[in-house]
Design a protein around this motif. Sequence first.
Motif, PDB file in Angstrom:
ATOM      1  N   ALA A  78      -6.441 -16.388   9.157  1.00  0.00           N
ATOM      2  CA  ALA A  78      -5.572 -17.360  10.066  1.00  0.00           C
ATOM      3  C   ALA A  78      -5.294 -18.429   9.323  1.00  0.00           C
ATOM      4  CB  ALA A  78      -6.491 -17.649  11.301  1.00  0.00           C
ATOM      5  N   ASP A  79      -5.748 -18.956   8.072  1.00  0.00           N
ATOM      6  CA  ASP A  79      -5.125 -19.927   7.260  1.00  0.00           C
ATOM      7  C   ASP A  79      -4.478 -19.804   6.017  1.00  0.00           C
ATOM      8  OD1 ASP A  79      -6.502 -21.923   9.179  1.00  0.00           O
ATOM      9  OD2 ASP A  79      -8.504 -21.561   8.291  1.00  0.00           O
ATOM     10  N   VAL A  80      -4.125 -18.527   5.892  1.00  0.00           N
ATOM     11  CA  VAL A  80      -3.502 -17.836   4.684  1.00  0.00           C
ATOM     12  C   VAL A  80      -2.243 -17.777   5.050  1.00  0.00           C
ATOM     13  CG1 VAL A  80      -3.368 -15.881   2.999  1.00  0.00           C
ATOM     14  CG2 VAL A  80      -5.590 -16.638   3.964  1.00  0.00           C
ATOM     15  N   CYS A  81      -1.482 -18.459   4.049  1.00  0.00           N
ATOM     16  CA  CYS A  81       0.033 -18.077   3.956  1.00  0.00           C
ATOM     17  C   CYS A  81       0.689 -17.073   3.180  1.00  0.00           C
ATOM     18  CB  CYS A  81       0.861 -19.438   3.936  1.00  0.00           C
ATOM     19  SG  CYS A  81       0.604 -20.653   5.212  1.00  0.00           S
ATOM     20  N   LEU A  82       1.323 -16.107   3.439  1.00  0.00           N
ATOM     21  CA  LEU A  82       1.917 -15.220   2.442  1.00  0.00           C
ATOM     22  C   LEU A  82       3.315 -15.335   2.561  1.00  0.00           C
ATOM     23  CD1 LEU A  82      -0.233 -12.002   3.722  1.00  0.00           C
ATOM     24  CD2 LEU A  82      -0.687 -13.266   1.722  1.00  0.00           C
ATOM     25  N   SER A  83       3.899 -15.240   1.185  1.00  0.00           N
ATOM     26  CA  SER A  83       5.412 -15.014   1.242  1.00  0.00           C
ATOM     27  C   SER A  83       5.743 -13.834   2.008  1.00  0.00           C
ATOM     28  CB  SER A  83       5.634 -15.285  -0.240  1.00  0.00           C
ATOM     29  OG  SER A  83       5.430 -14.131  -0.915  1.00  0.00           O
ATOM     30  N   ALA A  84       7.248 -13.834   1.731  1.00  0.00           N
ATOM     31  CA  ALA A  84       7.873 -12.672   2.387  1.00  0.00           C
ATOM     32  C   ALA A  84       7.448 -11.522   1.569  1.00  0.00           C
ATOM     33  CB  ALA A  84       9.336 -12.602   2.480  1.00  0.00           C
ATOM     34  N   GLU A  85       7.692 -11.626   0.203  1.00  0.00           N
ATOM     35  CA  GLU A  85       7.154 -10.643  -1.011  1.00  0.00           C
ATOM     36  C   GLU A  85       5.965 -10.034  -0.691  1.00  0.00           C
ATOM     37  OE1 GLU A  85       8.675  -8.064  -3.343  1.00  0.00           O
ATOM     38  OE2 GLU A  85       9.810  -9.531  -2.411  1.00  0.00           O
ATOM     39  N   GLU A  86       4.782 -11.007  -0.524  1.00  0.00           N
ATOM     40  CA  GLU A  86       3.422 -10.770  -0.338  1.00  0.00           C
ATOM     41  C   GLU A  86       3.269  -9.750   0.788  1.00  0.00           C
ATOM     42  OE1 GLU A  86       1.354 -14.254  -2.669  1.00  0.00           O
ATOM     43  OE2 GLU A  86       1.826 -14.472  -0.597  1.00  0.00           O
ATOM     44  N   GLN A  87       3.961 -10.049   1.854  1.00  0.00           N
ATOM     45  CA  GLN A  87       3.818  -9.467   2.995  1.00  0.00           C
ATOM     46  C   GLN A  87       4.164  -8.097   3.221  1.00  0.00           C
ATOM     47  OE1 GLN A  87       4.886 -11.850   6.696  1.00  0.00           O
ATOM     48  NE2 GLN A  87       3.104 -11.268   6.966  1.00  0.00           N
ATOM     49  N   LYS A  88       5.578  -7.870   2.280  1.00  0.00           N
ATOM     50  CA  LYS A  88       5.872  -6.514   1.834  1.00  0.00           C
ATOM     51  C   LYS A  88       4.909  -5.568   1.388  1.00  0.00           C
ATOM     52  CE  LYS A  88      10.624  -7.436   1.451  1.00  0.00           C
ATOM     53  NZ  LYS A  88      11.969  -7.601   0.260  1.00  0.00           N
ATOM     54  N   LEU A  89       4.010  -6.126   0.690  1.00  0.00           N
ATOM     55  CA  LEU A  89       2.873  -5.080  -0.028  1.00  0.00           C
ATOM     56  C   LEU A  89       1.870  -4.510   1.218  1.00  0.00           C
ATOM     57  CD1 LEU A  89       1.561  -7.644  -2.724  1.00  0.00           C
ATOM     58  CD2 LEU A  89       3.023  -5.694  -2.927  1.00  0.00           C
ATOM     59  N   PHE A  90       1.878  -5.166   2.602  1.00  0.00           N
ATOM     60  CA  PHE A  90       1.200  -4.713   3.638  1.00  0.00           C
ATOM     61  C   PHE A  90       2.106  -3.745   4.352  1.00  0.00           C
ATOM     62  CE2 PHE A  90      -1.324  -8.390   2.273  1.00  0.00           C
ATOM     63  CZ  PHE A  90      -2.553  -7.824   2.667  1.00  0.00           C
ATOM     64  N   PHE A  91       3.286  -3.849   4.445  1.00  0.00           N
ATOM     65  CA  PHE A  91       4.006  -3.194   5.502  1.00  0.00           C
ATOM     66  C   PHE A  91       5.030  -2.112   4.896  1.00  0.00           C
ATOM     67  CE2 PHE A  91       2.588  -7.024   7.543  1.00  0.00           C
ATOM     68  CZ  PHE A  91       1.852  -6.582   8.789  1.00  0.00           C
ATOM     69  N   GLU A  92       5.380  -2.192   3.614  1.00  0.00           N
ATOM     70  CA  GLU A  92       6.281  -1.280   3.086  1.00  0.00           C
ATOM     71  C   GLU A  92       5.809  -0.371   2.249  1.00  0.00           C
ATOM     72  OE1 GLU A  92       9.974  -3.192   2.002  1.00  0.00           O
ATOM     73  OE2 GLU A  92      10.179  -4.219   3.886  1.00  0.00           O
ATOM     74  N   SER A  93       6.340   0.733   2.160  1.00  0.00           N
ATOM     75  CA  SER A  93       5.644   1.661   1.135  1.00  0.00           C
ATOM     76  C   SER A  93       6.780   1.745  -0.060  1.00  0.00           C
ATOM     77  CB  SER A  93       5.713   3.455   1.550  1.00  0.00           C
ATOM     78  OG  SER A  93       7.127   3.756   1.527  1.00  0.00           O
ATOM     79  N   SER A  94       6.355   2.164  -0.986  1.00  0.00           N
ATOM     80  CA  SER A  94       7.395   2.101  -2.315  1.00  0.00           C
ATOM     81  C   SER A  94       8.679   2.880  -2.177  1.00  0.00           C
ATOM     82  CB  SER A  94       6.634   2.845  -3.646  1.00  0.00           C
ATOM     83  OG  SER A  94       6.245   4.227  -3.385  1.00  0.00           O
ATOM     84  N   LYS A  95       8.604   3.809  -1.001  1.00  0.00           N
ATOM     85  CA  LYS A  95       9.736   4.507  -0.537  1.00  0.00           C
ATOM     86  C   LYS A  95      10.728   3.457   0.541  1.00  0.00           C
ATOM     87  CE  LYS A  95       7.471   8.729  -0.995  1.00  0.00           C
ATOM     88  NZ  LYS A  95       6.098   8.835  -0.618  1.00  0.00           N
ATOM     89  N   ASN A  96      10.219   2.509   0.580  1.00  0.00           N
ATOM     90  CA  ASN A  96      10.696   1.448   1.333  1.00  0.00           C
ATOM     91  C   ASN A  96      10.593   1.684   2.847  1.00  0.00           C
ATOM     92  OD1 ASN A  96      11.641  -1.099   0.963  1.00  0.00           O
ATOM     93  ND2 ASN A  96      13.827  -0.595   0.715  1.00  0.00           N
ATOM     94  N   GLU A  97       9.733   2.416   3.264  1.00  0.00           N
ATOM     95  CA  GLU A  97       9.576   2.716   4.756  1.00  0.00           C
ATOM     96  C   GLU A  97       8.310   2.079   5.223  1.00  0.00           C
ATOM     97  OE1 GLU A  97       8.020   6.774   3.999  1.00  0.00           O
ATOM     98  OE2 GLU A  97      10.042   7.592   3.753  1.00  0.00           O
ATOM     99  N   LYS A  98       8.396   1.770   6.611  1.00  0.00           N
ATOM    100  CA  LYS A  98       7.439   1.095   7.241  1.00  0.00           C
ATOM    101  C   LYS A  98       6.069   1.808   7.209  1.00  0.00           C
ATOM    102  CE  LYS A  98       7.384  -2.618  10.033  1.00  0.00           C
ATOM    103  NZ  LYS A  98       7.658  -4.004   9.739  1.00  0.00           N
ATOM    104  N   ILE A  99       4.959   0.995   6.949  1.00  0.00           N
ATOM    105  CA  ILE A  99       3.515   1.927   6.805  1.00  0.00           C
ATOM    106  C   ILE A  99       2.657   1.513   7.947  1.00  0.00           C
ATOM    107  CG2 ILE A  99       3.749   2.471   4.515  1.00  0.00           C
ATOM    108  CD1 ILE A  99       1.625   0.006   4.153  1.00  0.00           C
ATOM    109  N   CYS A 100       1.843   2.014   8.235  1.00  0.00           N
ATOM    110  CA  CYS A 100       0.738   1.541   9.282  1.00  0.00           C
ATOM    111  C   CYS A 100      -0.581   1.181   8.533  1.00  0.00           C
ATOM    112  CB  CYS A 100       0.493   2.658  10.493  1.00  0.00           C
ATOM    113  SG  CYS A 100       1.827   3.346  11.295  1.00  0.00           S
ATOM    114  N   LEU A 101      -1.214   0.050   8.988  1.00  0.00           N
ATOM    115  CA  LEU A 101      -2.373  -0.483   8.417  1.00  0.00           C
ATOM    116  C   LEU A 101      -3.519   0.399   9.324  1.00  0.00           C
ATOM    117  CD1 LEU A 101      -2.146  -4.077   8.286  1.00  0.00           C
ATOM    118  CD2 LEU A 101      -1.868  -2.422   6.322  1.00  0.00           C
TER     119      LEU A 101
END
Length: 93
Positions: free
Chosen positions: A70-93
Motif C-alpha cells: 500500500a506504500d509502494v509507488c510504481l512507475s508506469a513502466e514498472e506497472q506494465k510488468l504486471f499487466f502487459e505481456s510481451s505481445k502487448n496484451e492485457k494479462i491476468c494476475l
Amino acid sequence: IDALPKNTKNMYLNTENLARFKILQTLALEKNETIPALALAALIGDPNVNTFAQIGPKTAKQLNVSLKGADVCLSAEEQKLFFESSKNEKICL
C-alpha cells in the motif's frame, strides 16, 4: 509448485511468465520490497483495475509483508510488468 493441479501449472508456468518473474525479482531487490507487495501496489495503483485487492495471508508476518504494498509507488513502466505481456496484451494476475 508440485502441489498445484496440472492445468494450473500449464496455464501459468510458461516461458513468458517465468521471464516476467525474473524481472520482478530484480525489481523487488532494487526497491527492497517483496513480489507480493509489488503485486498489491500494482493492483491498487492501477485506475483500470476496478476491484478490491484481496490478500490471503496465513500469518501476521505474511499480512505485514503484503500490506507494505500500500506504500509502494510504481512507475508506469514498472506497472506494465504486471499487466502487459510481451505481445502487448492485457494479462491476468
